[in-house]
Design an enzyme around this catalytic site. Structure first.
Site, PDB file in Angstrom:
ATOM      1  N   GLU A   1     -41.674 -79.003  20.658  1.00 19.75           N
ATOM      2  CA  GLU A   1     -42.240 -78.809  19.461  1.00 19.75           C
ATOM      3  C   GLU A   1     -43.402 -78.284  20.018  1.00 19.75           C
ATOM      4  O   GLU A   1     -43.886 -77.319  19.304  1.00 19.75           O
ATOM      5  CB  GLU A   1     -42.683 -80.454  18.932  1.00 19.75           C
ATOM      6  CG  GLU A   1     -43.496 -80.252  17.714  1.00 19.75           C
ATOM      7  CD  GLU A   1     -44.644 -79.916  17.673  1.00 19.75           C
ATOM      8  OE1 GLU A   1     -44.993 -80.253  16.783  1.00 19.75           O
ATOM      9  OE2 GLU A   1     -45.183 -79.806  18.071  1.00 19.75           O
TER      10      GLU A   1
ATOM     11  N   ASP B   1     -43.202 -84.143  23.634  1.00 19.54           N
ATOM     12  CA  ASP B   1     -43.349 -83.361  24.577  1.00 19.54           C
ATOM     13  C   ASP B   1     -45.692 -83.203  24.777  1.00 19.54           C
ATOM     14  O   ASP B   1     -45.657 -83.132  23.258  1.00 19.54           O
ATOM     15  CB  ASP B   1     -43.153 -82.214  24.212  1.00 19.54           C
ATOM     16  CG  ASP B   1     -43.565 -80.922  23.206  1.00 19.54           C
ATOM     17  OD1 ASP B   1     -42.882 -82.095  22.374  1.00 19.54           O
ATOM     18  OD2 ASP B   1     -43.327 -79.610  23.394  1.00 19.54           O
TER      19      ASP B   1
END
Length: 375
Positions: A138, A77
């Site tokens: 994350e 991400d």
């Protein structure tokens, strides 16, 4: 040719939108890519509980069973503004066009993985099993890796490819992080006519602060109060206050001590003034501290010496998926992969640093330790 291939792969990755919670497309892309390289791919079902756009993915390159497995990790991400990235290259440095982030955090780590895999296969390099772990979410609290069943990873040690700066830098320690909110409840009264009938939330806070340590506690510990909210008018004794703070400490025991002190200070002050407090504490990350004599560092130091890289040990003030792995018994350190100015539209990464990181991953794989035979 391989460096050109590396840059092309990186560009392909950054043009796939994957802002936190929207990781499905990049995971589909990576699954197909890993399978095309001949790796075994497994996914968990964590997205049903995390609410993220994808599951955790583990792609395994089978190796020599006489060697111990190693894990390599990156997250899929990105932060915003991360949609519609267009990459440009100037003098060997990769940028976005300036309207978005570049996404080298952490698509550089992924591109480095993919290039290393191809070279290991092309050159028929002897390694143990290599497990490539890709986690979503994350950037919004290590959500993906926190939901990963660590029993699904055979390796006991490895390397997270998710730190900034020149290749050779390695984060060997990172803090336990607590975040807290304190709701202070007093009693309103007219501040000019009868203040003695009120209970000031400000007074409770003021007395509590005398016994709460903030700032740089020592070289490995910080604490801060960053938000104080409350009050409606100057002529009303403030009857409620919201305080938000954090504690970061490499030593988990020190973090616990500071949190205990904070709780005690607020509760004692509230009782003294006749008010109450409600305290909400969240542990956002568990700290780690990896020493040179541990095998994961021995392998890194040997690989660095072989390549002529200076290994520079660093302590981070923030968290990464490395915190999650270490908290669950996987000894990992976080390697710098070359990116700079992350989370901004000025983010960039030198191609030379990415190439150096590929060579380091390959050398680490070459140095995967041999299993100790039990007689």
């Amino acid at each position: 040719m391989s460096t050109t291939r590396l840059v092309k792969m990186f560009e392909e990755l950054v043009t796939i939108d994957s802002v936190s919670g929207n990781e499905a497309e990049i995971h589909d892309f990576l699954k197909k890519k890993f399978l095309s390289f001949g790796l075994d791919v497994n996914e968990d079902e964590s997205m049903w509980t995390t609410g993220l756009g994808a599951n955790n993915m583990i792609a395994t390159l089978k190796g020599n069973n006489e060697r111990k497995p190693l894990l390599f990790s990156a997250h899929t991400d990105t932060v915003t503004p991360g949609n519609g990235v267009q990459m440009i290259e100037e003098n060997g440095i990769l940028y976005s066009k300036g309207e978005t982030i570049l996404g080298a955090d952490d698509k550089a780590g992924i591109a480095i993985m993919l290039e290393a895999i191809q070279r290991i296969k092309e050159e028929e390099i002897d390694t143990g099993d290599l497990e490539f772990v890709l986690s979503p979410g994350e950037e919004i609290g290590l959500i993906g890796s926190s939901a990963l069943d660590m029993e699904s990873i055979k390796a006991d040690m490895g390397y997270v490819l998710d730190s900034g700066g020149s290749v050779g830098r390695v984060t060997i320690a990172s803090p336990t992080l607590f975040m807290y909110e304190v709701s202070i409840i007093g009693k309103a009264a007219h501040a000019g006519l009868e203040p003695e009938k009120g209970i000031s939330a400000v007074a409770i806070l003021s007395d509590a602060l005398k016994d709460i340590r903030i700032g740089r506690i020592d070289e490995r510990t910080t604490a801060n109060i960053g938000v104080i909210q409350g009050g409606e008018a100057t002529n009303i004794v403030m009857d409620s206050l919201l305080v938000k703070g954090e504690v970061r400490a490499i030593d988990p025991a020190q973090a616990d001590t500071l949190i205990t002190e904070m709780i005690g200070a607020f509760e004692t002050s509230a009782s003294l003034h006749g008010g109450t407090v409600a305290i909400d504490i969240k542990k956002m990350a568990t700290g780690f501290d990896v020493s040179d004599d541990e095998e994961v560092m021995q392998v890194l130091l040997a690989a660095g010496e072989e390549l002529g890289y200076d290994i520079i040990r660093e302590t981070s003030g923030g968290g990464s998926d490395a915190n999650v792995f270490n908290a669950n018994g996987k000894r990992v350190v976080n390697l710098s992969v070359g990116y700079e100015k992350i989370h901004t539209t000025e983010e960039y990464i030198p191609v030379e640093e990415m190439e150096k990181a590929v060579l380091l991953v390959i050398e680490l794989a070459k140095h995967s330790p041999r299993r100790i035979e039990v007689q």
